[in-house]
Scaffold this active site. Structure first.
Site, PDB file in Angstrom:
ATOM      1  N   ASN A 296     -10.301  -0.021   1.743  1.00  0.00           N
ATOM      2  CA  ASN A 296      -8.609   0.183   1.585  1.00  0.00           C
ATOM      3  C   ASN A 296      -8.454  -0.053   0.317  1.00  0.00           C
ATOM      4  OD1 ASN A 296      -6.214  -0.154   1.330  1.00  0.00           O
ATOM      5  ND2 ASN A 296      -6.058  -1.717   3.129  1.00  0.00           N
TER       6      ASN A 296
ATOM      7  N   CYS B 259       0.716  -1.308  -0.017  1.00  0.00           N
ATOM      8  CA  CYS B 259      -0.157   0.020   0.143  1.00  0.00           C
ATOM      9  C   CYS B 259       0.681   1.299   0.118  1.00  0.00           C
ATOM     10  CB  CYS B 259      -0.850  -0.007   1.264  1.00  0.00           C
ATOM     11  SG  CYS B 259      -2.178  -1.260   1.206  1.00  0.00           S
TER      12      CYS B 259
ATOM     13  N   HIS C 226      -3.225   6.325   5.739  1.00  0.00           N
ATOM     14  CA  HIS C 226      -3.595   5.242   4.620  1.00  0.00           C
ATOM     15  C   HIS C 226      -4.989   4.741   5.209  1.00  0.00           C
ATOM     16  CE1 HIS C 226      -3.886   1.724   2.261  1.00  0.00           C
ATOM     17  NE2 HIS C 226      -3.750   0.807   3.306  1.00  0.00           N
TER      18      HIS C 226
HETATM   19  N1  ACO Z   1     -17.286 -10.776   9.736  1.00  0.00           N
HETATM   20  C1  ACO Z   1     -17.386 -11.627  10.879  1.00  0.00           C
HETATM   21  N2  ACO Z   1     -16.170 -11.885  11.749  1.00  0.00           N
HETATM   22  C2  ACO Z   1     -15.107 -11.961  10.979  1.00  0.00           C
HETATM   23  C3  ACO Z   1     -14.990 -10.957   9.789  1.00  0.00           C
HETATM   24  C4  ACO Z   1     -16.097 -10.573   9.232  1.00  0.00           C
HETATM   25  N3  ACO Z   1     -16.077  -9.821   8.244  1.00  0.00           N
HETATM   26  N4  ACO Z   1     -13.674 -11.265   9.707  1.00  0.00           N
HETATM   27  C5  ACO Z   1     -13.112 -11.947  10.659  1.00  0.00           C
HETATM   28  N5  ACO Z   1     -14.183 -12.052  11.329  1.00  0.00           N
HETATM   29  C6  ACO Z   1     -14.001 -13.004  12.699  1.00  0.00           C
HETATM   30  C7  ACO Z   1     -12.456 -13.774  12.735  1.00  0.00           C
HETATM   31  O1  ACO Z   1     -12.705 -15.023  11.976  1.00  0.00           O
HETATM   32  C8  ACO Z   1     -12.276 -13.944  14.191  1.00  0.00           C
HETATM   33  O2  ACO Z   1     -13.146 -14.996  14.556  1.00  0.00           O
HETATM   34  P1  ACO Z   1     -12.363 -16.084  15.738  1.00  0.00           P
HETATM   35  O3  ACO Z   1     -12.222 -15.439  16.832  1.00  0.00           O
HETATM   36  O4  ACO Z   1     -13.509 -17.261  15.611  1.00  0.00           O
HETATM   37  O5  ACO Z   1     -11.231 -16.669  15.073  1.00  0.00           O
HETATM   38  C9  ACO Z   1     -12.881 -12.715  14.856  1.00  0.00           C
HETATM   39  O6  ACO Z   1     -13.802 -12.119  13.762  1.00  0.00           O
HETATM   40  C10 ACO Z   1     -11.534 -11.886  15.459  1.00  0.00           C
HETATM   41  O7  ACO Z   1     -10.801 -11.866  14.353  1.00  0.00           O
HETATM   42  P2  ACO Z   1      -9.716 -10.587  14.458  1.00  0.00           P
HETATM   43  O8  ACO Z   1      -8.701 -10.778  13.550  1.00  0.00           O
HETATM   44  O9  ACO Z   1      -8.881 -10.797  15.889  1.00  0.00           O
HETATM   45  O10 ACO Z   1     -10.538  -9.245  14.258  1.00  0.00           O
HETATM   46  P3  ACO Z   1      -9.927  -7.969  14.553  1.00  0.00           P
HETATM   47  O11 ACO Z   1     -10.629  -7.069  15.341  1.00  0.00           O
HETATM   48  O12 ACO Z   1      -8.368  -7.736  14.520  1.00  0.00           O
HETATM   49  O13 ACO Z   1     -10.321  -7.099  13.056  1.00  0.00           O
HETATM   50  C11 ACO Z   1      -9.233  -6.989  10.972  1.00  0.00           C
HETATM   51  C12 ACO Z   1      -9.800  -7.936  12.073  1.00  0.00           C
HETATM   52  C13 ACO Z   1     -10.364  -6.028  10.608  1.00  0.00           C
HETATM   53  C14 ACO Z   1      -8.920  -7.665   9.599  1.00  0.00           C
HETATM   54  C15 ACO Z   1      -8.107  -6.062  11.542  1.00  0.00           C
HETATM   55  O14 ACO Z   1      -7.280  -7.309  11.881  1.00  0.00           O
HETATM   56  C16 ACO Z   1      -7.324  -5.485  10.561  1.00  0.00           C
HETATM   57  O15 ACO Z   1      -7.866  -4.527   9.843  1.00  0.00           O
HETATM   58  N6  ACO Z   1      -6.151  -5.754  10.192  1.00  0.00           N
HETATM   59  C17 ACO Z   1      -5.404  -5.009   9.351  1.00  0.00           C
HETATM   60  C18 ACO Z   1      -5.531  -5.399   7.958  1.00  0.00           C
HETATM   61  C19 ACO Z   1      -5.044  -4.104   7.193  1.00  0.00           C
HETATM   62  O16 ACO Z   1      -5.064  -3.115   7.467  1.00  0.00           O
HETATM   63  N7  ACO Z   1      -4.502  -4.688   5.900  1.00  0.00           N
HETATM   64  C20 ACO Z   1      -4.197  -3.615   5.127  1.00  0.00           C
HETATM   65  C21 ACO Z   1      -2.637  -4.142   4.358  1.00  0.00           C
HETATM   66  S1  ACO Z   1      -2.496  -3.016   3.325  1.00  0.00           S
HETATM   67  C22 ACO Z   1      -1.922  -3.885   1.952  1.00  0.00           C
HETATM   68  O17 ACO Z   1      -0.717  -3.650   1.531  1.00  0.00           O
HETATM   69  C23 ACO Z   1      -2.987  -4.608   1.144  1.00  0.00           C
END
Ligand code: ACO
Length: 327
Positions: free
Chosen positions: A281, A115, A251
């Protein structure tokens, strides 16, 4: 930082596809909810490219928007850099397609750095102009991420969107333009966020999927950490303090990550640009799209110190501080 030569952004444009996809559409076929997506990410909707619309198309539209806003802005442009993680093809580079479309005389290459690619590309454009290799450089960030998503993976499908952004980098009046860049990478985190292309595995043997794969929890922790360190480093290198930052354009990946960075810098929400709720994103397009919206809304005025920061696959990060205007 340019040996007496002030360099900055002379023109800006952006584009997002017409099709709006709201969170409710995921509820219809995935075990997820609008409520989960909004509270965990801040995203309400995103734009999705048409079936026959690819990264080059989004790049073209972003440059067309730039030209509409700044007619003649491509005069004196000696090269094109397209930062993208979703090029139309492995080769030719998407920048070559942009170069041909707009009849630009000069170099053209793609830059792949997750990104932060668009910020990396701004830094390269800046360095090239400073070194006398170009008078101006067109720097595009464009992504058709919807083409590489696993639409059945709720942990990634809901996060991303498609868009393009473009800027022309060149000489500005003294006292304006870029004041600092910070670029970083930690390849030991490669397995946390990937999309296979030619090789089906990473050097450490990790088997890669041919769809975007992300370990959200690890990327989240990494993002919060580097957003803090990179912004503070960029501000210090610019000879400023956080209070001097008038507009913060982070970002747009997750509202909670943005909030953590905002809080650490001690900036009120009024100084932070947020559009993740409407676009999700969009990777390399994220910052130019947000920057353009802020300019259009009158939130950035000539002379304002603006802070940009991004993180992503690699893992990589980048930050920059510039004094807006001076074109
Ligand atoms: N709907 C419902 N539940 C979900 C979803 C969804 N869309 N997605 C994940 N969950 C579940 C998971 O399976 C997990 O379940 P489990 O506990 O039974 O395993 C639970 O929600 C909690 O998962 P976490 O990963 O702890 O949730 P978190 O609060 O961390 O949010 C998220 C997840 C939004 C992906 C977060 O970790 C995040 O934003 N990470 C950064 C991602 C990012 O910014 N990436 C961009 C990179 S840039 C590039 O170069 C492409």
């Amino acid at each position: 930082m340019t040996g007496g030569q002030a360099l900055g952004i002379l023109a800006l444009g952006a584009y997002a596809p017409q099709r709006v996809m709201r969170n409710e559409e995921f509820e219809a076929y995935l075990d997820t909810s609008d409520e989960w997506i909004v509270t965990r990410t801040g995203i309400r909707e995103r734009r999705i490219a048409a079936e026959d619309e690819y990264t080059s198309d989004l790049a073209f539209k972003a440059v067309e928007d730039l030209l509409k806003r700044h007619p003649g802005a491509l005069e004196g442009v000696d090269g094109v850099i397209v930062a993208t993680n979703t090029p139309d093809a492995l080769f030719p580079d998407t920048a070559a397609l942009v170069q041909a479309r707009f009849g630009i005389q000069g170099f053209a290459y793609d830059l792949l750095a997750g990104c932060p690619g668009w910020l990396y590309a701004l830094a390269q454009a800046h360095a090239m102009v400073a070194a006398g290799l170009a008078r101006k450089v067109l720097v595009v960030g464009a992504e058709a991420l919807s083409k590489i998503l696993d639409w059945n993976d709720r942990a990634t499908a809901v996060l991303f969107g498609d868009a393009g952004g473009a800027a022309v980098v060149g000489r500005v009046r003294e006292g304006f333009g870029f004041r600092s860049f910070v670029l970083g990478a930690d390849g030991t985190g490669a397995k946390e966020l990937y999309h296979a292309c030619v090789a089906p595995r990473l050097p450490d043997g990790t088997s890669m999927r041919n769809r975007l794969h992300m370990n959200g929890r690890e990327v989240f922790k990494f993002a919060v950490r580097v957003m803090n360190t990179a912004t503070l480093e960029a501000i210090e290198k610019a000879g400023l303090t956080p209070e001097d930052i008038k507009v913060f354009v982070p970002h747009q990946a997750n509202l909670r990550i943005i909030d953590a960075a905002r809080e650490r810098l001690g900036l009120p929400w009024e100084r932070v640009v947020v559009n993740v709720d409407r676009y999700g994103n969009t990777s390399t397009a994220s910052i130019p799209l947000a920057l353009k919206e802020a300019v259009d809304a009158g939130r950035i005025q000539e002379g304002d110190h603006v802070l940009l920061v991004s993180f992503g696959a690699g893992l990589t990060w980048a930050a920059a501080v510039l004094t807006w205007g001076g074109a």
